[in-house]
Design a protein around this motif. Structure first.
Motif, PDB file in Angstrom:
ATOM      1  N   ASP A  21       0.801  -1.274   0.024  1.00 53.82           N
ATOM      2  CA  ASP A  21       0.067   0.103  -0.018  1.00 53.82           C
ATOM      3  C   ASP A  21       0.894   1.336   0.111  1.00 53.82           C
ATOM      4  O   ASP A  21       1.597   1.381   1.037  1.00 53.82           O
ATOM      5  CB  ASP A  21      -0.924   0.235   1.313  1.00 53.82           C
ATOM      6  CG  ASP A  21      -1.863  -1.056   1.199  1.00 53.82           C
ATOM      7  OD1 ASP A  21      -2.360  -1.500   0.023  1.00 53.82           O
ATOM      8  OD2 ASP A  21      -2.262  -1.760   2.250  1.00 53.82           O
ATOM      9  N   PRO A  22       0.925   1.871  -1.157  1.00 51.64           N
ATOM     10  CA  PRO A  22       1.862   3.206  -1.124  1.00 51.64           C
ATOM     11  C   PRO A  22       0.921   4.458  -0.454  1.00 51.64           C
ATOM     12  O   PRO A  22      -0.356   4.384   0.026  1.00 51.64           O
ATOM     13  CB  PRO A  22       1.823   3.724  -2.639  1.00 51.64           C
ATOM     14  CG  PRO A  22       0.753   2.931  -3.145  1.00 51.64           C
ATOM     15  CD  PRO A  22       0.148   1.822  -2.545  1.00 51.64           C
ATOM     16  N   LEU A  23       1.927   5.466  -0.078  1.00 51.23           N
ATOM     17  CA  LEU A  23       1.066   6.639   0.119  1.00 51.23           C
ATOM     18  C   LEU A  23       0.241   7.385  -0.766  1.00 51.23           C
ATOM     19  O   LEU A  23       1.252   7.653  -2.050  1.00 51.23           O
ATOM     20  CB  LEU A  23       2.019   7.524   1.061  1.00 51.23           C
ATOM     21  CG  LEU A  23       2.773   7.041   2.347  1.00 51.23           C
ATOM     22  CD1 LEU A  23       3.765   8.043   2.887  1.00 51.23           C
ATOM     23  CD2 LEU A  23       1.797   6.773   3.477  1.00 51.23           C
ATOM     24  N   LEU A  26      -0.161  10.278  -5.108  1.00 46.45           N
ATOM     25  CA  LEU A  26       1.349  10.100  -5.823  1.00 46.45           C
ATOM     26  C   LEU A  26       1.648  10.615  -7.135  1.00 46.45           C
ATOM     27  O   LEU A  26       2.564  10.362  -7.968  1.00 46.45           O
ATOM     28  CB  LEU A  26       1.799   8.691  -5.772  1.00 46.45           C
ATOM     29  CG  LEU A  26       2.113   7.692  -4.647  1.00 46.45           C
ATOM     30  CD1 LEU A  26       2.392   6.297  -4.778  1.00 46.45           C
ATOM     31  CD2 LEU A  26       2.897   8.582  -3.850  1.00 46.45           C
ATOM     32  N   ARG A  36       6.238  11.625  -0.465  1.00 47.93           N
ATOM     33  CA  ARG A  36       5.359  10.464  -0.274  1.00 47.93           C
ATOM     34  C   ARG A  36       5.765   9.249  -1.274  1.00 47.93           C
ATOM     35  O   ARG A  36       5.742   8.065  -0.880  1.00 47.93           O
ATOM     36  CB  ARG A  36       3.778  10.808  -0.572  1.00 47.93           C
ATOM     37  CG  ARG A  36       3.190  11.357   0.458  1.00 47.93           C
ATOM     38  CD  ARG A  36       1.592  11.561   0.347  1.00 47.93           C
ATOM     39  NE  ARG A  36       1.321  11.947  -0.944  1.00 47.93           N
ATOM     40  CZ  ARG A  36       0.826  13.596  -0.939  1.00 47.93           C
ATOM     41  NH1 ARG A  36       0.990  14.299   0.081  1.00 47.93           N
ATOM     42  NH2 ARG A  36       0.409  13.836  -2.244  1.00 47.93           N
ATOM     43  N   ARG A  37       6.063   9.740  -2.616  1.00 50.24           N
ATOM     44  CA  ARG A  37       6.498   8.725  -3.306  1.00 50.24           C
ATOM     45  C   ARG A  37       7.934   8.210  -3.159  1.00 50.24           C
ATOM     46  O   ARG A  37       8.079   6.898  -3.083  1.00 50.24           O
ATOM     47  CB  ARG A  37       6.881   9.464  -5.070  1.00 50.24           C
ATOM     48  CG  ARG A  37       7.172   8.387  -5.775  1.00 50.24           C
ATOM     49  CD  ARG A  37       7.230   8.819  -7.165  1.00 50.24           C
ATOM     50  NE  ARG A  37       6.032   9.349  -7.983  1.00 50.24           N
ATOM     51  CZ  ARG A  37       5.210   8.392  -8.338  1.00 50.24           C
ATOM     52  NH1 ARG A  37       5.572   7.337  -8.551  1.00 50.24           N
ATOM     53  NH2 ARG A  37       4.107   8.806  -8.985  1.00 50.24           N
ATOM     54  N   SER A  40       7.066   5.576  -0.272  1.00 53.05           N
ATOM     55  CA  SER A  40       6.576   4.519  -0.952  1.00 53.05           C
ATOM     56  C   SER A  40       7.603   3.919  -1.603  1.00 53.05           C
ATOM     57  O   SER A  40       7.381   2.397  -1.218  1.00 53.05           O
ATOM     58  CB  SER A  40       5.494   4.881  -1.801  1.00 53.05           C
ATOM     59  OG  SER A  40       4.454   5.667  -0.976  1.00 53.05           O
ATOM     60  N   ARG A  44       8.381  -0.231  -0.161  1.00 49.17           N
ATOM     61  CA  ARG A  44       8.412  -1.154  -1.120  1.00 49.17           C
ATOM     62  C   ARG A  44       9.548  -2.078  -1.082  1.00 49.17           C
ATOM     63  O   ARG A  44       9.579  -3.168  -1.201  1.00 49.17           O
ATOM     64  CB  ARG A  44       8.017  -0.465  -2.681  1.00 49.17           C
ATOM     65  CG  ARG A  44       8.116  -1.599  -3.716  1.00 49.17           C
ATOM     66  CD  ARG A  44       7.946  -0.857  -5.163  1.00 49.17           C
ATOM     67  NE  ARG A  44       8.229  -1.837  -6.129  1.00 49.17           N
ATOM     68  CZ  ARG A  44       9.525  -2.145  -6.707  1.00 49.17           C
ATOM     69  NH1 ARG A  44      10.369  -1.602  -6.078  1.00 49.17           N
ATOM     70  NH2 ARG A  44       9.666  -3.069  -7.482  1.00 49.17           N
ATOM     71  N   VAL A  70       4.341   2.207  -7.990  1.00 47.31           N
ATOM     72  CA  VAL A  70       5.737   3.025  -7.433  1.00 47.31           C
ATOM     73  C   VAL A  70       6.820   1.950  -7.895  1.00 47.31           C
ATOM     74  O   VAL A  70       6.706   0.578  -7.978  1.00 47.31           O
ATOM     75  CB  VAL A  70       5.698   2.735  -5.788  1.00 47.31           C
ATOM     76  CG1 VAL A  70       7.192   3.187  -5.093  1.00 47.31           C
ATOM     77  CG2 VAL A  70       4.603   3.736  -5.210  1.00 47.31           C
TER      78      VAL A  70
END
Length: 832
Positions: A21-23, A26, A36-37, A40, A44, A70
């Motif tokens: 689950d990414p932030l 993005l 945030r990227r 993430s 990851r 991502v």
């Protein structure tokens, strides 16, 4: 995600499909998304690192400009081989604006960092070849996915054959904080450290961390810098690595708090740490230390067992209480394969993934003068001397040895003597043992030497003809006394308990773990009369110690383990957290922090247990103690009492706290239900891993439907959690005339909802299963996938139901099999 899991069903187990689950958001065009990227990307790569993968295939490297994908390579430690799948359309597409051009340029840069690019067209191959060595570009037809798969599977072996493996730290003398008790403390670990340290001085610049007033060391070791644990807490950042010598005694109490703040390599001398934690809790040294560890390591069943009347000793023997130490360690060093087996037994097959076995070091005796030793101890030259070394107690089978001695011919021989070299048990066991010796009139041939200093201990080793070292219970420790006996070239009688079972049978006299007294008598009498056999066993024992237990050999294994820990630290949570903390906009965003915390909790962990999450959403609010509430409560009680390594039973409930639906642990309810004391437990949001099971026997129709609309069950299923609901009956929809007016609509909505969201519906009888299948099949919107129905019968006699003995995780799993065990229940009366 649900569709993907459905397509992969049968090919991959749910726990082998991991979701990241990414932030969000993005989007590249939003400047605020840059950190945030970055966060993430770090999470990851950390998640992938925990899988210990050999290769990673990343599809669509040019996706993600305006979505949540991502991709990064090599941003977090030394990772696995990374292959990019480059499709023709994406490679040839022109950017739509300057922002997309920046994005494409950044992804093109990734091509140069990839280990392998699988190009699916000439254009894709040319674009990749412009960025990296052509030998790392493989062209495959887009219509031949099997060919691409074969190329990817072969790549890790080719990489390893080419010598591209994980980096090894340079052979410099790294600064090492060595946390340990030292002589003259009365613990074998102090002597162990004193033997090991000289052999490590060439590889490490060592600072000793001790928590004792007096230290007695050789001149070379006495010259080393020495500080206490409080000093280390302030100066830990000055060291390259920390090394903790952990044992199950108060000599190590200060290490628990220190390790939690300053992770390091842990030498786990005892797999069980329950005794020291219980001692610190009972004396007030570390309040709740044992209770907190019992729950964290083993759950409610262990915590309840520890609070039963007169059950403290049994609970200490039954539960290791070491999970916090294992989680805080950057690598674990143990002294036997038996300790690895215990880790796998308690925490799963991957639990010992980052463990190293290093034998206990034993230097060749500096002095072996049998005649002088016997003179100092007052033992005649012609006496056949049998010794057993170590604390006298039931776990050492001291009484069994004495009984066997008294039953043997050696007891009648005035030239034979048995000496128990160690402190006698201070309680009833020690008194009984002394009475046995006195009653047999054996005071002349059986002697309890009591605690001895180092000099006397080694005199007995020089003086003895035979050593006997027995165990009734092992807690993962390695017997130093057995190795001492063997190191002095003495024949040793041992039993196959714990780590002693792995000793070569041609170097010791090996008895079965649970032997008969006659077998021990035969061993004593045979070795008494057979000098050649004694010499043969003693010689092989000495050779084994010289080859595998030399301090320099053990120090080299230490160095290798510390090297591995240094490399692994680059991709550990201990490295990730500072990297995330360096992103100020992420740290200032509460939502982002919660998302990150959840992502880290769901990251793969070799120590994570499988959870059976038991939904108690209704009874946690109001338990009417009738009907369904009785079923749920009694099932939960039985499950909480069961002991199953690697499985954790957790009651949970639905909550809208904070404005969104989610599940929380119902720990305060469980504490009340079990009648135990656990003030530190609270109802936190649940963590979950693929392979966990949610089992809902409770009836909370409104909350379940609202949670489903909020995506709670979709999220759980996306992450590989199996959703299981129990249907007690369909009476409100089949005979609505007997129920209040809203009951039919509420029950119908609930049935349709759980059918749409569950992996399996459990029914209390085959008749209810047929009714459910028929009713759901007649609905306008049937379930989106084939429905799995199974039968889980209610039990009987709720007030006197015995523990079922069913494996907790299997309580749901086995419902699908004929003759599944019944969970106790007193009926299913319900008033909706």
């Amino acid at each position: 995600m649900a569709e993907l899991r459905a397509r992969l069903a049968g090919l991959l187990a749910p726990q082998h499909i991991r979701v990241f689950d990414p932030l969000l958001p993005l989007q590249l065009r939003q400047a605020a998304s840059a950190e945030r990227r970055r966060a993430s990307e770090l999470v990851r790569e950390f998640t992938i690192a925990q899988l210990v993968a050999d290769a990673v295939l990343a599809c669509g490297p040019f996706d993600g400009c305006d979505d949540a994908s991502v991709l990064s390579i090599g941003e977090f430690g030394h990772g696995p081989l990374v292959a990019l799948l480059l499709d023709p359309a994406a490679a040839a597409a022109a950017p739509s604006d300057a922002a997309e051009q920046v994005f494409r340029d950044s992804r093109l840069a990734l091509l140069g960092r990839a280990d392998l690019v699988l190009a699916l067209s000439d254009a894709a191959r040319e674009q990749a070849a412009a960025r990296l060595d052509e030998r790392r570009v493989l062209q495959r037809d887009a219509a031949d996915p099997a060919g691409a798969a074969r190329a990817l599977l072969a790549a890790p072996e080719q990489r390893h054959a080419g010598g591209d493996t994980a980096p090894v730290p340079p052979r410099t003398r790294r600064r090492l904080a060595f946390v340990t008790p030292l002589p003259p403390e009365r613990t074998g670990i102090a002597d162990y450290a004193a033997q090991l340290l000289p052999a490590m001085l060439d590889d490490f610049e060592i600072t000793l961390i001790v928590q004792q007033e007096e230290v007695v060391l050789s001149p070379a070791l006495a010259a080393l810098p020495r500080h206490d644990t409080a000093w280390l807490a302030e100066h830990a950042h000055e060291f390259d690595q920390l090394l903790y010598q952990f044992g199950n005694s108060p000599f190590h109490s200060d290490m628990f708090g220190l390790l939690s703040q300053h992770p390091g390599v842990v030498v786990l001398h005892d797999f069980f740490l329950s005794s020291v934690l219980a001692y610190e809790q009972m004396t007030g040294g570390i309040p709740n230390a044992w209770s907190d560890s019992l729950f964290h390591s083993h759950g409610f069943g262990a915590l309840q067992a520890s609070q039963l009347p007169d059950n403290h000793a049994a609970a200490m023997n039954d539960f290791p209480c070491n999970l916090e130490v294992l989680e805080g360690a950057t690598r674990i060093i143990v002294h036997s394969e038996h300790a690895l087996q215990l880790a796998q037994q308690w925490y799963g097959p991957e639990a010992a993934r980052n463990w190293t076995v290093v034998p206990l070091p034993r230097a060749a005796p500096a002095l072996q003068d049998r005649q002088a030793a016997r003179a100092a101890l007052g033992i005649a030259d012609d006496t056949f001397l049998v010794c057993t070394f170590g604390y006298i107690g039931p776990s050492k089978l001291s009484d069994v040895l004495v009984d066997a001695w008294l039953a043997s011919s050696l007891h009648q021989d005035p030239n034979c003597m048995l000496v128990l070299v160690g402190a006698n048990h201070a309680g009833e066991f020690g008194a009984r043992l002394t009475d046995t010796i006195d009653d047999a009139g054996a005071g002349r041939t059986v002697r309890i030497a009591g605690w001895t200093d180092d000099a006397a201990y080694h005199q007995y080793l020089q003086a003895a003809d035979l050593g006997v070292q027995l165990r009734s219970i092992s807690r993962g420790e390695t017997s130093a006394a057995v190795l001492d006996v063997m190191n002095y070239g003495l024949p040793a009688i041992v039993n196959a308990n714990g780590s002693m079972a792995a000793l070569p049978h041609d170097a010791v006299w090996m008895l079965p773990d649970h032997f008969e007294k006659a077998e021990l008598v035969a061993a004593l009498e045979t070795l008494h009369r057979d000098r050649e056999r004694r010499d043969e066993l003693g010689g092989r024992a000495r050779d084994l110690l010289r080859s595998q237990h030399r301090p320099d050999h053990c120090a080299a294994r230490y160095r290798d383990a510390l090297d591995l820990a240094m490399v692994e630290a680059e991709s550990s949570s201990h490295a990730l957290l500072p990297a995330l903390a360096s992103l100020p906009s992420v740290g200032a965003d509460d939502t982002a922090l919660r998302t990150l915390a959840a992502a880290l909790a769901r990251a793969p962990s070799p120590l994570a247990p499988r959870q059976l999450l038991v939904d108690v959403s209704t009874i946690v609010q109001h338990d009417l103690k009738t009907g369904i509430e009785r079923v749920v409560r009694t099932q939960l009680l039985e499950l909480l009492r069961l002991r199953q390594h690697g499985v954790r039973i957790e009651p949970v409930y639905l909550s809208a706290e904070g404005g969104s639906w989610h599940y929380r642990y119902a720990r305060r309810y469980a504490v009340q239900l079990l009648g135990i004391h656990a003030p530190a437990l609270h109802d936190a949001p649940i963590d979950f891993q693929p392979g966990d099971l949610l089992y809902s026997a409770d009836y909370s129709p409104v909350a379940v439907c609202e949670a489903a609309r909020a995506g709670v069950y979709a999220q759980l299923r996306a992450h590989g959690v199996s959703i299981n609901f129990l249907i007690h009956d369909l009476l409100p929809v089949l005979r609505p005339e007997f129920f209040p007016s809203k009951s039919e609509r509420i029950h119908a909505n609930w049935l349709r909802c759980i059918a749409a969201n569950a992996d399996r519906l459990l029914c209390i009888s085959a008749a209810v299963a047929r009714e459910a299948e028929d009713w759901l099949g007649r609905q306008d919107n049937p379930p989106p996938r084939p429905l799995k129905l199974a039968v889980l019968h209610h039990g009987a006699d709720i007030d006197h139901a015995p523990a079922s003995g069913t494996s907790p995780a299997a309580a749901v799993e086995m419902a699908a099999t004929p003759g599944a065990p019944e969970l106790p229940d007193g009926g299913h009366d319900r008033a909706p």
